[in-house]
Each structure stands twice: as structure tokens, then as C-alpha cells.
Design an enzyme around this catalytic site. Structure first.
Site, short mmCIF file in Angstrom:
data_model
loop_
_atom_site.label_atom_id
_atom_site.label_comp_id
_atom_site.label_asym_id
_atom_site.label_seq_id
_atom_site.Cartn_x
_atom_site.Cartn_y
_atom_site.Cartn_z
N ASP A 123 0.85 -1.18 0.00
CA ASP A 123 0.00 0.00 0.00
C ASP A 123 0.90 1.25 0.00
OD1 ASP A 123 -2.98 0.95 0.49
OD2 ASP A 123 -1.80 2.00 2.00
N TYR A 230 -2.03 11.43 2.29
CA TYR A 230 -2.86 11.65 1.10
C TYR A 230 -2.86 13.12 0.71
CZ TYR A 230 -4.72 6.94 1.71
OH TYR A 230 -4.86 5.58 1.80
N HIS A 285 -6.81 -6.63 -1.37
CA HIS A 285 -5.71 -5.69 -1.15
C HIS A 285 -4.78 -6.15 -0.02
CE1 HIS A 285 -3.88 -1.66 -0.98
NE2 HIS A 285 -3.98 -1.73 0.34
#
Length: 306
Positions: A123, A230, A285
Site C-alpha cells: 500500500d 494523502y 488488497h
């Protein structure tokens, strides 16, 4: 600077965090001007492997890989990356630019007295690993990336694929000030719990696992620090590069990832000089959790003899 503390085999509640066969220690490293909490295991003189977690995890996400890597003869470092769990959470979005995150890893490798290391990322940890291998190729022996696209491949997909753009909606939402923090904390971090459990195979994350994640999320400044990764990526996007990664690279992709298209795995592998691509059908994921033994075996095969 390295500071060693007692072995970290249990949580604050006394529950075991690591397999009993692991002689792991909780350490603090000051790297790139930031204090990181790092779990370290294995012979200090052995070849070095660095494992980088993603959102919304912490070092605990790699616990299943620690024992096989140490048993095979590696020294393993697993940091809580900046902004997460017990590591420092610097103020300001700019502190979470990708270049700062990869510089953390460069200095972490140096803190062990090594010039190079094998680097494995999942990730966001994979995004850092891509950047590290691109900007500091002399620091990376072998690279392994799990469900994390090469930055240039990802940006191209966002432009070309309405489906990938739709799947990335949460990235835009995280850019808002303060509201994402409020929502993430609401009802005992229910949104983050769902981000784990509802995107993984049933039973992947136990109640005990989620309790440990909640403890990490509840630390002062953790939610903002995690979200700032982010925000920094949007405000300070990494430079697009078509240069190929020099380090031999393993790309692993859980095909049932709800956030990232499987085609990103193929696109990312094309940015490597030497690559091995493994796509796992019906795995989400969360490959390190859903296929831990397979992943450990694949990493050992890729890294080779210590």
C-alpha cells in the site's frame, strides 16, 4: 541515533503481538529529523530487509513475515512510518511529502550501519518503496511491492480510466480539512474498521487485531498524520518518471483489491528492468494478511540466499 528498549512481544494489554519464536525489540531511531518507532529482529550482522506498512496500519501488519525472514537469516526492520502509531507525527502537510518519506528509509538503513537493504512495501509503504528505488537506487538491493502502483502508472490510470478515478474517490475526500478526522474518529473508529474488514476476505481481521489498530489510531495526532500522507500526495505530487527501476523487483497483486485496478500491476511492472509479477485471484488488497505464508515464501525466493 538508535535507542533500544525491551522486547516488544506483547501489547499494552499483555496480548502477544509476535510469534513466540521471534526475539524482536522495540527501538527508536531518529532519522531525517523525525523519531521513528522501529521493531527490529534478527542478527545485526545479517543482510537487511526493511518492511514498510501502508494505511491504516502500523508495523503489526508485517508480523507474519517477521519470523520466516529472521529464520532464513535476515536482519529485519519494521518501522511505524512517520505519522503512525508510536512514531513522531510532525505538523504540516509538507512534512509528509514522498521525498521526506523515502529519505526516512534511507536514514533508517544507515542507522543499522548498512549502505543498502532489500525493501518491501505494501500500500503506501509500496509507494515509498517505488520512490526510494527510483531516487536512491544505490540503497536498494532488491525491491518487492504489494498492491501499490508505480506513481507514474497510477497517475496515468487516473487520467485514462474512469473506473480507477471512481475507485479513488476517498483520496479527494481526504483533502478536506478536519472533517475526515472527525469521521474517522466517530463511533470508535468505525470507518477505519470498515476500511479493513469490508475490503478483506471474511475473518481476515480478528477482534483482537482491530483492537490493536484502534489503539494505534487513538494515539495523539495519529489520524491527522495518517491522512496527511494523502494530502501531501495531492499538494506535492511525486515527479513523473519513465526511468526503469534498476533493482530486481517482485510485484504482487491481490486481484480482488477494491481500490486499485489489477491492470495497475501490469503497468507498474513495465517500469522495472527486471521484474516478476504475481497476481493472486480472489485475494484482496490485504495480501500480507490473507496469504501470509505464500507471501513469505515468495519474498524469500525473490530475495535469495542471505
Amino acid at each position: 541515533m538508535t535507542r533500544q528498549s525491551e522486547p516488544t512481544t506483547t501489547s499494552e494489554t499483555g496480548r502477544p503481538l509476535l510469534p513466540s519464536g521471534i526475539d524482536a525489540a522495540s527501538t527508536e531511531r531518529t532519522v531525517n529529523g523525525v523519531r521513528l518507532h522501529v521493531v527490529a529482529a534478527g542478527d545485526e550482522a545479517a543482510p537487511l530487509v526493511v518492511l514498510l506498512h501502508g494505511f491504516p496500519e502500523f508495523w503489526y501488519g508485517w508480523r507474519a513475515q517477521l519470523e520466516p525472514l529472521v529464520a532464513a537469516g535476515y536482519r529485519v526492520l519494521v518501522p511505524d512510518q512517520r505519522g503512525y502509531n508510536r512514531s513522531e507525527k510532525p505538523d504540516g502537510v509538507g512534512a509528509y511529502r514522498t521525498r521526506e518519506l523515502s529519505r526516512d528509509v534511507v536514514d533508517l538503513i544507515a542507522s543499522e550501519g548498512h549502505d543498502r537493504a532489500h525493501v518491501v512495501g505494501h500500500d503506501w509503504g509500496g509507494m515509498v518503496a517505488w520512490d526510494l528505488a527510483r531516487r536512491f537506487p544505490e540503497r536498494v538491493d532488491r525491491l518487492a511491492v504489494v498492491n501499490a502502483p508505480h506513481p507514474t502508472a497510477y497517475l496515468r490510470q487516473l487520467v485514462a480510466s474512469p473506473e480507477q478515478l471512481r475507485r479513488s474517490w476517498y483520496v479527494a475526500w481526504f483533502q478536506l480539512p478536519w472533517l475526515p478526522e472527525v469521521v474517522c474518529r466517530y463511533h470508535d473508529y468505525r470507518v477505519l474498521e470498515r476500511a479493513l474488514r469490508e475490503t478483506a476476505a471474511p475473518g481476515t481481521f480478528s477482534d483482537a487485531d482491530v483492537a490493536r489498530y484502534r489503539r494505534a489510531w487513538s494515539r495523539d495526532g495519529a489520524i491527522t498524520g495518517m491522512l496527511n500522507w494523502y494530502r501531501a500526495a495531492a499538494r506535492y505530487p511525486p515527479q513523473q518518471s519513465t526511468a526503469r527501476i534498476d533493482a530486481p523487483t517482485l510485484v504482487v497483486w491481490g486481484e480482488a483489491d477494491t481500490a486499485l485496478l489489477p491492470s495497475l500491476a501490469v503497468d507498474s511492472a513495465m517500469f522495472c528492468q527486471t521484474t516478476r509479477l504475481e497476481v493472486l485471484p480472489e485475494v484482496s488488497h490485504w495480501v500480507p494478511h490473507e496469504a501470509p505464508e505464500w507471501l513469505s515464501d515468495s519474498l524469500l525466493e525473490h530475495l535469495g540466499e542471505p
